[in-house]
Design a protein around this motif. Structure first.
Motif, mmCIF file in Angstrom:
data_model
loop_
_atom_site.group_PDB
_atom_site.id
_atom_site.type_symbol
_atom_site.label_atom_id
_atom_site.label_comp_id
_atom_site.label_asym_id
_atom_site.label_seq_id
_atom_site.Cartn_x
_atom_site.Cartn_y
_atom_site.Cartn_z
ATOM 1 N N ALA A 4 54.605 55.518 79.454
ATOM 2 C CA ALA A 4 54.443 56.973 79.424
ATOM 3 C C ALA A 4 53.266 57.430 80.287
ATOM 4 O O ALA A 4 52.618 58.412 79.979
ATOM 5 N N GLY A 5 52.982 56.683 81.341
ATOM 6 C CA GLY A 5 51.959 57.100 82.275
ATOM 7 C C GLY A 5 50.526 56.893 81.831
ATOM 8 O O GLY A 5 49.608 57.185 82.576
ATOM 9 N N HIS A 6 50.300 56.398 80.626
ATOM 10 C CA HIS A 6 48.905 56.288 80.180
ATOM 11 C C HIS A 6 48.590 55.034 79.376
ATOM 12 O O HIS A 6 47.476 54.868 78.923
ATOM 13 N N LEU A 7 49.516 54.151 79.229
ATOM 14 C CA LEU A 7 49.268 52.963 78.429
ATOM 15 C C LEU A 7 49.735 51.738 79.217
ATOM 16 O O LEU A 7 50.915 51.593 79.474
ATOM 17 N N ARG A 8 48.803 50.923 79.622
ATOM 18 C CA ARG A 8 49.151 49.729 80.395
ATOM 19 C C ARG A 8 49.099 48.521 79.453
ATOM 20 O O ARG A 8 48.080 48.206 78.876
ATOM 21 N N ILE A 9 50.247 47.870 79.318
ATOM 22 C CA ILE A 9 50.307 46.748 78.383
ATOM 23 C C ILE A 9 51.515 45.867 78.726
ATOM 24 O O ILE A 9 52.515 46.354 79.211
ATOM 25 N N LYS A 10 51.396 44.584 78.460
ATOM 26 C CA LYS A 10 52.519 43.669 78.659
ATOM 27 C C LYS A 10 53.314 43.625 77.356
ATOM 28 O O LYS A 10 52.740 43.475 76.290
ATOM 29 N N MET A 11 54.633 43.771 77.469
ATOM 30 C CA MET A 11 55.475 43.799 76.275
ATOM 31 C C MET A 11 56.571 42.754 76.350
ATOM 32 O O MET A 11 57.209 42.595 77.380
ATOM 33 N N GLU A 12 56.791 42.098 75.229
ATOM 34 C CA GLU A 12 57.943 41.218 75.083
ATOM 35 C C GLU A 12 59.139 42.080 74.684
ATOM 36 O O GLU A 12 58.982 43.228 74.261
ATOM 37 N N LYS A 13 60.340 41.511 74.785
ATOM 38 C CA LYS A 13 61.567 42.274 74.490
ATOM 39 C C LYS A 13 61.546 42.866 73.079
ATOM 40 O O LYS A 13 61.899 44.025 72.887
ATOM 41 N N GLU A 14 61.124 42.089 72.118
ATOM 42 C CA GLU A 14 61.099 42.570 70.723
ATOM 43 C C GLU A 14 60.109 43.729 70.573
ATOM 44 O O GLU A 14 60.359 44.670 69.832
ATOM 45 N N GLU A 15 58.998 43.664 71.297
ATOM 46 C CA GLU A 15 58.029 44.758 71.268
ATOM 47 C C GLU A 15 58.601 46.010 71.916
ATOM 48 O O GLU A 15 58.368 47.120 71.447
ATOM 49 N N LYS A 16 59.344 45.829 73.001
ATOM 50 C CA LYS A 16 59.980 46.974 73.663
ATOM 51 C C LYS A 16 60.942 47.662 72.690
ATOM 52 O O LYS A 16 60.981 48.887 72.612
ATOM 53 N N LYS A 17 61.734 46.857 71.982
ATOM 54 C CA LYS A 17 62.668 47.427 71.004
ATOM 55 C C LYS A 17 61.908 48.227 69.953
ATOM 56 O O LYS A 17 62.288 49.351 69.619
ATOM 57 N N ALA A 18 60.832 47.645 69.449
ATOM 58 C CA ALA A 18 60.051 48.318 68.407
ATOM 59 C C ALA A 18 59.407 49.593 68.943
ATOM 60 O O ALA A 18 59.419 50.631 68.279
ATOM 61 N N TYR A 23 71.297 58.804 59.745
ATOM 62 C CA TYR A 23 70.086 59.597 59.972
ATOM 63 C C TYR A 23 69.243 59.745 58.709
ATOM 64 O O TYR A 23 68.019 59.760 58.774
ATOM 65 N N LEU A 24 69.892 59.842 57.558
ATOM 66 C CA LEU A 24 69.145 60.059 56.310
ATOM 67 C C LEU A 24 68.246 58.883 55.949
ATOM 68 O O LEU A 24 67.159 59.069 55.412
ATOM 69 N N SER A 25 68.691 57.684 56.258
ATOM 70 C CA SER A 25 67.875 56.508 55.931
ATOM 71 C C SER A 25 67.139 55.962 57.157
ATOM 72 O O SER A 25 66.481 54.922 57.068
ATOM 73 N N ALA A 26 67.218 56.667 58.285
ATOM 74 C CA ALA A 26 66.659 56.163 59.548
ATOM 75 C C ALA A 26 65.172 55.848 59.445
ATOM 76 O O ALA A 26 64.726 54.809 59.937
ATOM 77 N N PHE A 27 64.391 56.731 58.807
ATOM 78 C CA PHE A 27 62.954 56.483 58.743
ATOM 79 C C PHE A 27 62.658 55.231 57.926
ATOM 80 O O PHE A 27 61.899 54.374 58.365
ATOM 81 N N ASP A 28 63.269 55.117 56.764
ATOM 82 C CA ASP A 28 63.002 53.951 55.913
ATOM 83 C C ASP A 28 63.454 52.650 56.576
ATOM 84 O O ASP A 28 62.736 51.648 56.539
ATOM 85 N N ARG A 29 64.635 52.669 57.205
ATOM 86 C CA ARG A 29 65.129 51.462 57.889
ATOM 87 C C ARG A 29 64.244 51.110 59.081
ATOM 88 O O ARG A 29 63.909 49.947 59.299
ATOM 89 N N SER A 30 63.851 52.140 59.820
ATOM 90 C CA SER A 30 62.988 51.919 60.988
ATOM 91 C C SER A 30 61.617 51.429 60.567
ATOM 92 O O SER A 30 61.049 50.523 61.187
ATOM 93 N N ARG A 31 61.104 52.021 59.501
ATOM 94 C CA ARG A 31 59.782 51.620 59.005
ATOM 95 C C ARG A 31 59.784 50.141 58.626
ATOM 96 O O ARG A 31 58.863 49.396 58.957
ATOM 97 N N GLU A 32 60.835 49.716 57.965
ATOM 98 C CA GLU A 32 60.963 48.312 57.573
ATOM 99 C C GLU A 32 60.998 47.411 58.814
ATOM 100 O O GLU A 32 60.309 46.397 58.884
ATOM 101 N N TYR A 33 61.796 47.792 59.786
ATOM 102 C CA TYR A 33 61.895 47.006 61.023
ATOM 103 C C TYR A 33 60.552 46.988 61.756
ATOM 104 O O TYR A 33 60.079 45.932 62.184
ATOM 105 N N LEU A 34 59.948 48.153 61.916
ATOM 106 C CA LEU A 34 58.678 48.258 62.641
ATOM 107 C C LEU A 34 57.577 47.465 61.947
ATOM 108 O O LEU A 34 56.742 46.841 62.611
ATOM 109 N N ASN A 35 57.571 47.485 60.628
ATOM 110 C CA ASN A 35 56.548 46.732 59.898
ATOM 111 C C ASN A 35 56.668 45.233 60.152
ATOM 112 O O ASN A 35 55.665 44.529 60.214
#
Length: 132
Positions: free
Chosen positions: A5-19, A65-77
């Protein structure tokens, strides 16, 4: 190493990109994805070479969509909580700043990001940075 996004320089693995793409897409979907948000997602995907990961994230959210935040939160954690503190802060801060670029940040979006910050043990750092 890529520029996020033009302001964060970092090396990412595929799983990190997904997250990261899931994190960004999730927050942007909070009130329905508008054109500016879609453009920001596409810009991030382009800068990270992460179009597949963005498509995966959008499909993951659209499954329910209704459970998206909870499912995403679990994955992201599972993925992001394992990363070093500096990366966790940079990823969440990048999404916060992109939300800010669109001209507004809703209470629900801010609360969602602060809940993730709490999960990732970076709440104090995020609050101190966004207060500035």
């Amino acid at each position: 190493e890529r520029l996020i996004a033009g302001h964060l320089r970092i090396k990412m693995e595929k799983e990190e990109k997904k997250a990261f793409m899931l994190l960004k897409s999730l927050i942007f979907h909070y009130h329905g994805l508008d054109e500016d948000e879609q453009n920001m997602l596409n810009d991030s995907a382009e800068s990270l070479d992460a179009f597949d990961e963005l498509q995966w994230a959008n499909t993951f959210i659209a499954e329910d969509y209704l459970s998206a935040f909870d499912r995403s939160r679990e994955y992201l954690n599972k993925v992001i909580s394992k990363l070093e503190k500096e990366k966790r802060i940079k990823y969440l801060l990048s999404v916060w700043q992109d939300n800010d670029k669109k001209g507004y940040l809703t209470e629900m979006e801010a609360t969602a990001m602060l809940n993730l910050a709490k999960d990732w043990h970076i709440e104090k750092e995020i609050i101190n940075i966004v207060k500035q």
